[in-house]
Write an enzyme that holds these catalytic residues in place. Sequence first.
Site, short mmCIF file in Angstrom:
data_model
loop_
_atom_site.label_atom_id
_atom_site.label_comp_id
_atom_site.label_asym_id
_atom_site.label_seq_id
_atom_site.Cartn_x
_atom_site.Cartn_y
_atom_site.Cartn_z
N ASP A 49 0.85 -1.18 0.00
CA ASP A 49 0.00 0.00 0.00
C ASP A 49 0.89 1.24 0.00
OD1 ASP A 49 0.83 -0.55 2.69
OD2 ASP A 49 -0.66 0.87 3.41
N GLU B 214 0.25 -1.02 5.74
CA GLU B 214 1.35 -0.55 6.57
C GLU B 214 1.32 0.95 6.76
OE1 GLU B 214 5.72 0.75 7.09
OE2 GLU B 214 4.16 1.33 5.67
N GLU B 215 0.93 1.66 5.71
CA GLU B 215 0.93 3.12 5.76
C GLU B 215 -0.08 3.68 6.76
OE1 GLU B 215 3.15 4.82 4.52
OE2 GLU B 215 3.96 3.82 2.75
#
Length: 477
Positions: free
Chosen positions: A127, A165-166
């Site tokens: 992502d 993850e972001e």
Amino acid sequence: MARRNVCMLALGAVLLLRIATVSRSKDLRGKEPQGALRIPSQFSEGERVNMKEALKGAIQIPTVSFSSEESNTTALAEFGEYIYKVFPTVFSTSFIQHEVVGGYSHLFIVQGSDPSLQPYMLLAHFDVVPAPAEGWEAILQALELLLIRNYIPQRSFFIALGHDEEVSGRNGAQKISTLLQARGVQLAFIVDEGSFILDGFIPNIKKPFAQIAVEEKGGINLMLQVNMTPGHSSAPPKETSIGILAAAISRLEQTPLPNMFGDGPLKTTLELLAHEFSFPTNIIMSNLWLSWPLVRRLMERNCITNPLVRTTTALTMFNAGIKVNVIPPVAQATVNFRIHPAQTVQEVLELVKNIVADDRVQLHVLSAFDPLPASPFDDQALGYQLLRRTIQSVFPEINIVAPGTCIGNTDSRHYMNLSNGIYRFNPLYLQPQGFSSIHGINEKISVQAYETQVKFIFELIQNADTDRVPVPHVHEL
């Protein structure tokens, strides 16, 4: 972390898997001897073209994470379909198991031939963050690719590709970690992104050096809010919600949190680099027991090294006002703190409260986590020494490999219960001008750098097939 780092590694690795499995048996029949010949990390022109084309296709899929509640799920699903299409052999090989976790994250389990060797894990995420539309050249990096050619691993390993993850990794990495913990998995070490070969970051150091992040900062997303009685702008009060909040934010920005320079990876790095400085700086760096007050002041004066010595404060969002002639009833601001490993969430919150020093400003913790503990980086630390050996093989011009701190936040924090050896490294050169483009306009990477990432993973996997810790290289002074 940045979009440019994550997809290239993963795509390269999966492509290597595909090439390898085409030309070898799909069964684990027997154990390769410890002294088996290494496979050179050299790729044909056709293979290099395939890598480039696979990357080009991946970067066209807009896997943007806007928040933990909002992401482009259509694109995330499309990415899963894409890797099935581009790397069909990976998914059909009998000793590679694939699972989708949390709806969109991917977990690969690669079964090695020697069950006595504790497995390890390679992490990546696919992502990306939203970025300014103007000038944005989204170059999606490889998703922690794995390439194994004519090669059956002796040591088993996992590849975990998170999809959020972001925006915290709660639906991806955290669920993968929970799944593996329930299965009783324990890992020898974990490798994630988070550090680089640093070139020009420390004044007066001309030679680049590699830094493996052995610890990671914690984080707090803190919302500051001021509530006031609304009114008309023709008869304004002495102070408005915006003014009160702006003053509080200004105090935070003008009052840096304490300088925490002392023992730890940063001190080790400076000692390793001491001989690279000219006189008298080399003497100062070689005697930090005496010169540390001077060095700590020098570190905080540089905008790049300052985050290494303290918890940083960054105002990232400010919301107030509904109409040009209305006194706003509410003003809100969000501040992101990256917590130094020597501090805790509670310590930082107490410092912030004392700096704001205004009961009208409410503090609401949106999310928070303490820094990760430092992983071992001595001569007996398997993961660290394998990374060091691979760095010196792929980048023979690099003489110094040093431990460091990851100032960003990665998915690796969700895997703390699986291993005490968590290391963060990206096989890329990073200059100060490139650092400023991470999560910014025109973030990109060269095809050559991408191929180097593939080469690095290719060699790391082979290096991991050992039951002995590699002997560290002794730098000649």
